[in-house]
Scaffold this motif. Structure first.
Motif, PDB file in Angstrom:
ATOM      1  N   ARG A 109       1.118   0.564  -5.290  1.00 26.18           N
ATOM      2  CA  ARG A 109       0.348  -0.004  -4.176  1.00 26.18           C
ATOM      3  C   ARG A 109      -0.516   1.020  -3.454  1.00 26.18           C
ATOM      4  N   LEU A 147       3.913  -3.503   7.875  1.00 26.62           N
ATOM      5  CA  LEU A 147       4.672  -4.008   6.717  1.00 26.62           C
ATOM      6  C   LEU A 147       4.938  -2.867   5.739  1.00 26.62           C
ATOM      7  N   LYS A 149       6.254  -1.747   2.176  1.00 29.31           N
ATOM      8  CA  LYS A 149       6.419  -2.311   0.831  1.00 29.31           C
ATOM      9  C   LYS A 149       6.712  -1.169  -0.139  1.00 29.31           C
ATOM     10  N   GLN A 160       9.886  -5.793   0.366  1.00 33.22           N
ATOM     11  CA  GLN A 160       9.029  -5.696   1.549  1.00 33.22           C
ATOM     12  C   GLN A 160       9.844  -5.966   2.800  1.00 33.22           C
ATOM     13  N   GLU A 184       1.705  -0.777   5.648  1.00 34.74           N
ATOM     14  CA  GLU A 184       0.415  -1.446   5.815  1.00 34.74           C
ATOM     15  C   GLU A 184       0.261  -1.979   7.231  1.00 34.74           C
ATOM     16  N   ALA A 185      -0.930  -1.816   7.784  1.00 32.63           N
ATOM     17  CA  ALA A 185      -1.241  -2.460   9.064  1.00 32.63           C
ATOM     18  C   ALA A 185      -1.115  -3.972   8.887  1.00 32.63           C
ATOM     19  N   ALA A 187      -2.159  -7.586   8.772  1.00 31.82           N
ATOM     20  CA  ALA A 187      -3.419  -8.315   8.668  1.00 31.82           C
ATOM     21  C   ALA A 187      -3.254  -9.628   9.422  1.00 31.82           C
ATOM     22  N   GLU A 192      -5.124 -17.248   3.434  1.00 28.87           N
ATOM     23  CA  GLU A 192      -5.012 -16.453   2.223  1.00 28.87           C
ATOM     24  C   GLU A 192      -5.806 -17.152   1.131  1.00 28.87           C
ATOM     25  N   GLU A 257      -6.114 -11.138  -4.767  1.00 20.61           N
ATOM     26  CA  GLU A 257      -5.598 -11.848  -3.583  1.00 20.61           C
ATOM     27  C   GLU A 257      -6.299 -11.306  -2.347  1.00 20.61           C
ATOM     28  N   ASN A 269      -5.761  -8.007  -0.601  1.00 22.66           N
ATOM     29  CA  ASN A 269      -4.333  -7.707  -0.490  1.00 22.66           C
ATOM     30  C   ASN A 269      -3.873  -6.982  -1.736  1.00 22.66           C
ATOM     31  N   GLU A 270      -4.042  -7.618  -2.886  1.00 24.91           N
ATOM     32  CA  GLU A 270      -3.688  -6.913  -4.115  1.00 24.91           C
ATOM     33  C   GLU A 270      -4.430  -7.500  -5.298  1.00 24.91           C
TER      34      GLU A 270
END
Ligand code: AMP
Length: 362
Positions: A109, A147, A149, A160, A184-185, A187, A192, A257, A269-270
């Motif tokens: 990631r 978050l 992960k 996560q 991760e900050a 979102a 989505e 995503e 996102n990913e």
């Protein structure tokens, strides 16, 4: 190197024999290709539909040799295939698409977000985490909650945990078994979305209309497509997809995503370097679905049209949802896809339904 475009009768090798491998093998059969699937598990929906199923470990030397010899091109249906397996196949003379670079980037990631920002595909802000101190420093920079992960092998919301604040940092790290991680900050997205896109061997890029995704318990529950979005959002998704695909010199279908933010920006996102669950609506909703599109790309065929023919509500059948099959097969507007998995387990994707309606015109 095989000669592209591959002729009908050529063999497609698929690493992974889950439902994505199954639907790839079905599409391959329709286009006149042979298939070989390598899948270690015994309960393999993809193995059942392949011409040859190698039921062996991914790093089984004999199975990889058979696969490399049999397949004109090898692809993968899940991104946690060990990178060394792709290297071995390439060393044996196999042509692998999409290549090892896309796989490596999607497996970590931190590398993924670093790559994305490097090719101007924006993401949330993030920090790499090795220690609790990194989490504390990350919270200072990113704000709380954030978050946490695991860098590797997380999917469907596994690996996560939210870090509520400084006091929670050590516990949060323990909750992910102190694995190397990303912070991760948060979102604050309004929706989505995802874009399924393809790049051919000639560099052509084609992106399907966006899907709007709803998750439950970290698992995709429903996709509605084409999503109702502004032209500006649709344009951003196209640009992001083209940047990602071109930067990776990618061949095949990718799932990206996205978070739609309140200010109209899209953040990635990913990325999934394969056909994607949120693209299953294309099976019944588009002229050419994502599975055929992936095969067209890796075979060096022209990409097919991504035009939607219907508005689709895709619903995943998770665990015992599949017990509803008698009612579902009686619904006239529902297209039923079942994955041939013998064992029903909570959280296991057993099938999906595409419910079709006439296209919504703006
Ligand atoms: P992932 O495993 O990265 O796909 O994350 C699973 C789900 O968690 C996503 O579909 C989002 O609903 C949520 N999520 C992931 N990352 C963030 C984030 N940085 N901020 C808020 N929600 C997130």
């Amino acid at each position: 190197m095989p000669a592209f475009p591959l002729r009908p009768g050529s063999t497609i090798g698929i690493l992974g024999g889950g439902q994505l491998g199954r639907m790839l093998a079905l599409a391959a059969a329709r286009l006149g290709f042979e298939t070989v699937v390598l899948e270690p598990r015994a309960d393999s929906g993809g193995g059942q539909t392949a011409g040859l199923w190698l039921n062996a470990a991914y790093d089984d030397a004999g199975a990889l040799k058979t696969l490399a010899e049999a397949a004109d091109v090898v692809t993968f249906e899940f991104e946690n295939v060990p990178a060394s397996v792709v290297e071995t196949l390439v060393g044996l003379g196999a042509s692998v698409a999409p290549g090892g670079r896309a796989l490596a980037v999607a497996q970590d990631r931190v590398d993924e977000k670093t790559f994305l920002n490097g090719c101007r595909a924006p993401t949330v802000r993030f920090a790499a985490v090795e220690t609790t101190a990194d989490i504390l420093a990350g919270l200072e920079a990113l704000g709380a909650p954030a978050l946490l992960k695991t860098r590797r092998e997380g999917y469907d919301g596994k690996g996560q945990t939210w870090v509520e604040g400084h006091a929670d940092a050590a516990d949060a790290f323990a909750r992910i078994d102190k694995a190397a991680a990303i912070l991760e900050a948060r979102a604050d997205f309004v929706r989505e979305l995802s874009v399924i896109a393809a790049r051919g061997r000639d560099g052509e890029v084609a992106a399907y209309p966006l899907g709007e995704n709803h998750h439950e318990g970290g698992i995709l529950r429903r996709t509605h497509a084409p999503a109702q979005v502004t032209p500006a959002i649709a344009e951003q998704a196209q640009v992001i997809a083209a940047r990602v695909l071109t930067s990776l010199d990618y061949v095949g279908v990718i799932g990206i995503e996205l978070f739609e933010m309140a200010d109209g920006r899209l953040l990635v996102n990913e990325i999934a370097p394969r056909v994607h669950n949120s693209g299953h609506w294309t099976l019944d909703g588009c002229e050419v679905d994502q599975f055929e599109q992936h095969l067209r790309a890796i075979a060096g065929w022209p990409l097919g049209p991504v035009t939607p023919l219907a508005s689709v509500e895709m619903e995943n059948l998770i665990g015992h949802d599949v017990d509803r099959w008698p009612a579902l097969i009686a619904e006239p507007e529902a297209r039923v896809w079942l994955y041939g998995k013998a064992e029903v387990r909570d959280g296991r994707k057993m099938g999906h339904i595409n419910r079709l309606r006439p296209l919504e015109r703006e």
